[in-house]
Write a protein that holds these residues in place. Structure first.
Motif, PDB file in Angstrom:
ATOM      1  N   LYS A   1      35.401 112.800  40.036  1.00 29.08           N
ATOM      2  CA  LYS A   1      34.465 113.208  41.079  1.00 29.08           C
ATOM      3  C   LYS A   1      34.397 114.727  41.235  1.00 29.08           C
ATOM      4  N   GLN A   2      33.287 115.179  41.751  1.00 27.58           N
ATOM      5  CA  GLN A   2      33.084 116.610  41.928  1.00 27.58           C
ATOM      6  C   GLN A   2      34.070 117.205  42.934  1.00 27.58           C
ATOM      7  N   ASN A   3      34.410 116.451  43.986  1.00 30.01           N
ATOM      8  CA  ASN A   3      35.319 116.989  45.008  1.00 30.01           C
ATOM      9  C   ASN A   3      36.791 116.701  44.722  1.00 30.01           C
ATOM     10  N   ASN A   4      37.061 116.014  43.610  1.00 36.55           N
ATOM     11  CA  ASN A   4      38.438 115.686  43.213  1.00 36.55           C
ATOM     12  C   ASN A   4      39.197 115.011  44.354  1.00 36.55           C
ATOM     13  N   CYS A   5      38.517 114.110  45.043  1.00 37.05           N
ATOM     14  CA  CYS A   5      39.076 113.451  46.225  1.00 37.05           C
ATOM     15  C   CYS A   5      38.572 112.010  46.253  1.00 37.05           C
ATOM     16  N   GLU A   6      39.388 111.084  46.727  1.00 32.34           N
ATOM     17  CA  GLU A   6      38.960 109.687  46.753  1.00 32.34           C
ATOM     18  C   GLU A   6      37.979 109.390  47.879  1.00 32.34           C
ATOM     19  N   CYS A   7      37.871 110.271  48.859  1.00 27.19           N
ATOM     20  CA  CYS A   7      36.906 110.043  49.940  1.00 27.19           C
ATOM     21  C   CYS A   7      36.249 111.367  50.303  1.00 27.19           C
ATOM     22  N   GLN A   8      35.640 111.434  51.465  1.00 27.32           N
ATOM     23  CA  GLN A   8      34.965 112.660  51.858  1.00 27.32           C
ATOM     24  C   GLN A   8      35.970 113.808  52.023  1.00 27.32           C
ATOM     25  N   LYS A   9      35.497 115.013  51.786  1.00 25.97           N
ATOM     26  CA  LYS A   9      36.349 116.200  51.867  1.00 25.97           C
ATOM     27  C   LYS A   9      35.678 117.213  52.785  1.00 25.97           C
ATOM     28  N   TRP A  10      36.452 117.792  53.677  1.00 26.19           N
ATOM     29  CA  TRP A  10      35.891 118.762  54.618  1.00 26.19           C
ATOM     30  C   TRP A  10      36.978 119.764  54.996  1.00 26.19           C
ATOM     31  N   GLY A  11      36.629 121.024  54.978  1.00 25.77           N
ATOM     32  CA  GLY A  11      37.609 122.051  55.305  1.00 25.77           C
ATOM     33  C   GLY A  11      38.785 122.064  54.353  1.00 25.77           C
ATOM     34  N   GLY A  12      38.530 121.651  53.104  1.00 27.90           N
ATOM     35  CA  GLY A  12      39.599 121.614  52.114  1.00 27.90           C
ATOM     36  C   GLY A  12      40.527 120.425  52.242  1.00 27.90           C
ATOM     37  N   ILE A  13      40.241 119.514  53.185  1.00 21.76           N
ATOM     38  CA  ILE A  13      41.105 118.358  53.428  1.00 21.76           C
ATOM     39  C   ILE A  13      40.464 117.106  52.847  1.00 21.76           C
ATOM     40  N   CYS A  14      41.198 116.406  51.993  1.00 28.07           N
ATOM     41  CA  CYS A  14      40.741 115.132  51.440  1.00 28.07           C
ATOM     42  C   CYS A  14      41.027 114.021  52.444  1.00 28.07           C
TER      43      CYS A  14
END
Length: 412
Positions: free
Chosen positions: A121-134
């Motif tokens: 994934k583009q955000n390298n996270c399994e869910c939503q990412k905000w403020g650098g927090i997965c």
């Protein structure tokens, strides 16, 4: 030969025989969908023998949904080598549950991806990412403004290989195939748990890549695909939120994608959380579209309201409308461990679900049922010489009915 008549009313929910005033006419010459299965999400909060006994033997579930684990293969290098993650808890739960229901004669399991592996994934996270927090970020519960929560286009082929290996490993460990796959759950919005945006144009592009891979492999070609598992209105799936929400045009109207789709699937929510029972007209639009292409219509996730009897009745209406007017052939509730199971203690949701799950069985065909009583709807199913007739009575008093058979129809 047997006949089952189920009456759902605002004051009583029971299997019973009813006769006299008011008429329901059954016409077996008019046939609609063939039922594939009814049930819910299986492996959650542990997989115990008591739970499996409840959902199979008591509730009568014949279809189960599970989550395709995002950690089945945990790196690009391992995907290249075909090295699976033996410590994947999601895979272990899926296999355990599948083997337990298999022992009870049930093998219809569908598998939905909540999120592809983070490394795809583009955000390298399994869910939503905000403020650098997965995941679980402070922006709120749903729909953080993460425009990078998506499967990269360059990973479509790798994602196909990932699903390929997942399905083959599942069969190795259970002895049977996953019945069908959905490549992305609720693809229009971010969530604090596993999620990814897969808007309609990209959903179709990914589906063509993955579908072609499965179709070319004899070991996988029997596995079906469903989608897009967006919310339950026809307009909402037909561009109501712009081009990104055109799941019907991209998955059904486009022949190059449609060839890989077994079923068009929706979720019974207004917003991802609140129950939406739908309407007869909306469901009929779905049925007309899918049947026009020779495809199935599925409803693969919804919740049951839980606070009072009127909520339980609304839940029953939701199933009724989907089956009767949407010609839904597979219907699965959200987590069965939720109050439908209720730690083994039945409640109103258990009673509602049983009326459908136990008596509408795989292979049953819906035939035409019409009635002349206000605030009451009926539907009928036939399997061989067995009949099941269901009545939903929205009146505040008991109603008596007579069953009538159209010319050429013979009831027991």
């Amino acid at each position: 030969m047997k006949k089952t008549l189920l009456l759902i009313t605002g004051t009583i929910l029971a299997a019973m025989m009813a006769f006299s005033q008011g008429t329901i006419t059954i016409d077996a010459s008019k046939q609609y969908q063939t039922i594939e299965g009814l049930g819910g999400f299986g492996p959650d909060n542990g997989v115990t023998d008591a739970f499996v006994k409840h959902v199979v033997d008591i509730l009568g579930c014949t279809a189960f949904r599970m989550a395709t684990p995002p950690d089945f293969i945990n790196s690009a290098a391992n995907l290249t080598s075909g090295t699976i993650n033996a410590s994947s808890s999601g895979m272990a739960a899926n296999v355990s549950f599948a083997n337990k229901v298999k022992a009870k004669g049930q093998q219809l399991i569908i598998s939905t991806t909540w999120t592809p592996p983070a490394w795809m994934k583009q955000n390298n996270c399994e869910c939503q990412k905000w403020g650098g927090i997965c995941c679980n970020s402070p922006c709120g519960t749903y729909n953080c403004p993460d425009t990078t929560n998506y499967l990269k286009t360059s990973e479509f082929a790798n994602y196909g290989k990932y699903l390929d290996l997942y399905c083959k490993d599942f069969k190795t460990k259970t002895g049977f195939d996953v019945y069908a796959l959905c490549i992305q759950n609720e693809p229009m919005f971010n969530e604090p748990y596993g999620s990814a945006l897969l808007y309609a144009p990209r959903f179709a592009a990914a589906m063509r890549t993955i579908g072609a891979r499965f179709a070319a492999d004899p070991a996988l070609s029997g596995i079906k695909f469903y989608g897009g598992e967006h919310m339950c209105t026809y307009a909402g799936n037909n561009g109501g939120q712009g081009d990104n929400s055109k799941y019907i045009p991209y998955l059904m109207d486009d022949a190059s994608t449609r060839q890989y789709m077994h079923a068009f699937a929706v979720h019974g929510y207004v917003d991802g959380m609140s129950l939406d029972i739908g309407s007869s007209g909306d469901w009929a639009s779905f049925a007309s579209k899918t049947e026009g292409y020779g495809k199935k219509m599925w409803m693969t996730e919804t919740g049951f309201a839980s606070s009072k009897w009127s909520d339980y009745m609304n839940s029953g209406k939701g199933i009724f409308l989907a089956l009767k007017y949407g010609h839904v052939s597979l219907w699965t509730y959200w987590v069965l461990f939720d109050q439908i199971y209720a730690d083994g203690v039945p409640d109103g949701r258990t009673a509602v679900a049983k009326q459908f799950f136990r008596f509408i069985r795989p292979g049953a065909v819906q035939v035409d049922a019409t009635d002349n009583t206000s605030n009451m709807i009926s539907m009928a199913f036939k399997k061989g010489s067995d009949w099941t007739i269901l009545i939903l009575n929205a009146n505040t008093s008991e109603q008596t009915i007579t069953l009538s058979q159209a010319a050429g129809t013979t009831l027991p």
